[in-house]
Every structure is written in structure tokens, then in C-alpha cells.
Motif scaffolding. Structure first.
Motif, PDB file in Angstrom:
ATOM      1  N   GLU A  85       5.511 -46.733 -24.512  1.00 15.40           N
ATOM      2  CA  GLU A  85       5.641 -47.397 -25.811  1.00 15.40           C
ATOM      3  C   GLU A  85       4.356 -47.215 -26.609  1.00 15.40           C
ATOM      4  N   PRO A  86       4.434 -46.842 -27.888  1.00 14.64           N
ATOM      5  CA  PRO A  86       3.220 -46.710 -28.705  1.00 14.64           C
ATOM      6  C   PRO A  86       2.429 -48.016 -28.728  1.00 14.64           C
ATOM      7  N   LEU A  87       1.115 -47.895 -28.825  1.00 16.90           N
ATOM      8  CA  LEU A  87       0.235 -49.053 -28.705  1.00 16.90           C
ATOM      9  C   LEU A  87       0.609 -50.182 -29.650  1.00 16.90           C
ATOM     10  N   TRP A  88       0.743 -49.877 -30.950  1.00 14.80           N
ATOM     11  CA  TRP A  88       0.964 -50.968 -31.905  1.00 14.80           C
ATOM     12  C   TRP A  88       2.365 -51.563 -31.782  1.00 14.80           C
ATOM     13  N   GLU A  89       3.324 -50.772 -31.347  1.00 12.77           N
ATOM     14  CA  GLU A  89       4.653 -51.332 -31.080  1.00 12.77           C
ATOM     15  C   GLU A  89       4.589 -52.280 -29.891  1.00 12.77           C
ATOM     16  N   ALA A  90       3.898 -51.855 -28.835  1.00 16.69           N
ATOM     17  CA  ALA A  90       3.751 -52.706 -27.653  1.00 16.69           C
ATOM     18  C   ALA A  90       2.972 -53.970 -27.985  1.00 16.69           C
ATOM     19  N   LEU A  91       1.921 -53.830 -28.780  1.00 17.44           N
ATOM     20  CA  LEU A  91       1.092 -54.978 -29.148  1.00 17.44           C
ATOM     21  C   LEU A  91       1.879 -55.968 -30.001  1.00 17.44           C
ATOM     22  N   THR A  92       2.679 -55.460 -30.917  1.00 19.60           N
ATOM     23  CA  THR A  92       3.501 -56.332 -31.750  1.00 19.60           C
ATOM     24  C   THR A  92       4.488 -57.123 -30.907  1.00 19.60           C
ATOM     25  N   ARG A  93       5.176 -56.441 -30.009  1.00 21.24           N
ATOM     26  CA  ARG A  93       6.149 -57.122 -29.142  1.00 21.24           C
ATOM     27  C   ARG A  93       5.457 -58.148 -28.247  1.00 21.24           C
ATOM     28  N   ALA A  94       4.273 -57.801 -27.757  1.00 23.64           N
ATOM     29  CA  ALA A  94       3.542 -58.714 -26.882  1.00 23.64           C
ATOM     30  C   ALA A  94       3.090 -59.966 -27.635  1.00 23.64           C
ATOM     31  N   LEU A  95       2.600 -59.798 -28.862  1.00 21.43           N
ATOM     32  CA  LEU A  95       2.133 -60.941 -29.637  1.00 21.43           C
ATOM     33  C   LEU A  95       3.275 -61.836 -30.099  1.00 21.43           C
TER      34      LEU A  95
END
Length: 203
Positions: A85-95
């Protein structure tokens, strides 16, 4: 077989901490921070003042706990996102994960009261003092990107930018008229960061 699931004692402690934080926020919104005593918060949560003092050193710390806990949980969620998963997509889902799947319309009276509460200097200082939580998020970014959070700028910068997005979304959430759900605001803030904050005046 090993497991990372917390034991019963840890779950009970987490539930008590959450109950105290919820009670502190609810009472402070209803009465004002200065009109809430530790005894009031403890009674609302069904524990003793001594138990309260085992968890929090101030009313501001109790109120802010849920924000900090969400950042810690997001850091854990980021570590569990698929590697492809691309970093910012993963970070968005995580947040977004700690907020759940709901995007309910906030009550105007509640947001207005919270906005008033956040004018308290002690609470504002406590709210954005969370260096440890930001460091946890930076470490999760570093683990995902193969960088060193103690040496490389990238994971620290990503974590700091993500926390700035959370703050901006929160400010917008509390001042929006009419009120709007928080999750779409955070999603949009992170989308803009991922896009490099394009100049909105250029169409």
C-alpha cells in the motif's frame, strides 16, 4: 504460539483510563474546566479519586488522553497495513481507524462547547505536547519506509505533517458552520498533503 493481544488486566486498565477520559471531557464541557474536581470525574467513572490519580496527574491530561491514544493506535495500525500500500494511503487509513467507520453529523452545541473548552491555556498546552506519540508515528513510518527515525529526516517530517493535518482538520471541525463530520476533513487534509499541497489559486 505467541499473541500480541493484551491480557485481562491490561484491558481493564485501558477501559478505566478511557472511562476517566470520557468523564473528564463530558464534565468539563458541561461545567467548564475550573468547575470540575477530580472527585467529580472519579465518581462519574465509578472509581475512587485515588484510582484517578494512578492514571492521570491533571484534568487536562485526562481530557487529552483520547487524542494521544488515537495517535498511538494509528501508529500501531500503520505497522499492520499491507506492505504494498502506498505510504500516504496507508497513513490515511491508519489515522482514520481509531475514529471508526461512522461519520455522524456532530451536534452544534457539543462542538461549540468543546471549542470554548479548548480556549483553556492548560488544555491547549497539554493537547499539542504529545511528542512521544508523534515519535511513535515517526517510528512506524520509518519501519514502513526502511529509514532510521533517529538519523533520517523523512519519517519525522511525515509524522509532523500528519499531526499538523490532524490539528487542521480538528480546528475546521470545531469551527465549521454548519457542523460537518471529522473523518472527511481529516481525509481531505491528508489528501492535500499527499498531493504536495497544490496551490488552490492555480486551476
Amino acid at each position: 504460539m505467541t499473541t500480541d493481544q493484551p491480557g485481562l488486566r491490561e484491558r481493564k486498565k485501558a477501559a478505566t483510563r478511557e472511562a476517566l477520559s470520557r468523564a473528564a471531557l463530558r464534565l468539563a464541557v458541561e461545567r467548564g474546566l475550573e468547575n470540575v474536581r477530580v472527585e467529580d470525574i472519579a465518581a462519574e467513572a465509578g472509581v475512587s479519586p485515588r484510582t484517578y490519580n494512578n492514571y492521570f496527574s491533571s484534568k487536562a491530561e485526562a481530557i487529552v488522553f483520547r487524542h494521544r491514544d488515537r495517535v498511538r493506535r494509528a501508529a500501531g495500525a500503520l505497522r499492520e497495513r499491507p506492505a504494498a500500500e502506498p505510504l500516504w494511503e496507508a497513513l490515511t487509513r491508519a489515522l482514520l481507524e481509531p475514529f471508526g467507520d461512522t461519520a455522524e453529523q456532530p451536534h452544534p452545541g457539543w462542538t461549540a462547547a468543546v471549542r470554548l473548552l479548548l480556549r483553556e491555556p492548560a488544555l491547549r498546552a497539554e493537547l499539542w505536547r504529545g511528542g512521544a506519540e508523534e515519535a511513535e508515528l515517526a517510528a512506524a513510518v520509518a519501519a514502513r519506509t526502511g529509514t532510521d527515525p533517529n538519523r533520517d529526516l523523512h519519517p519525522k517530517l511525515v509524522a509532523a505533517a500528519a499531526m499538523a493535518a490532524v490539528k487542521a482538520a480538528d480546528d475546521q471541525y470545531l469551527t465549521a458552520d454548519p457542523p460537518v463530520p471529522f473523518q472527511p476533513l481529516l481525509t481531505e487534509a491528508l489528501r492535500l498533503l499527499a498531493a504536495g499541497l497544490p496551490d488552490p489559486s492555480i486551476r
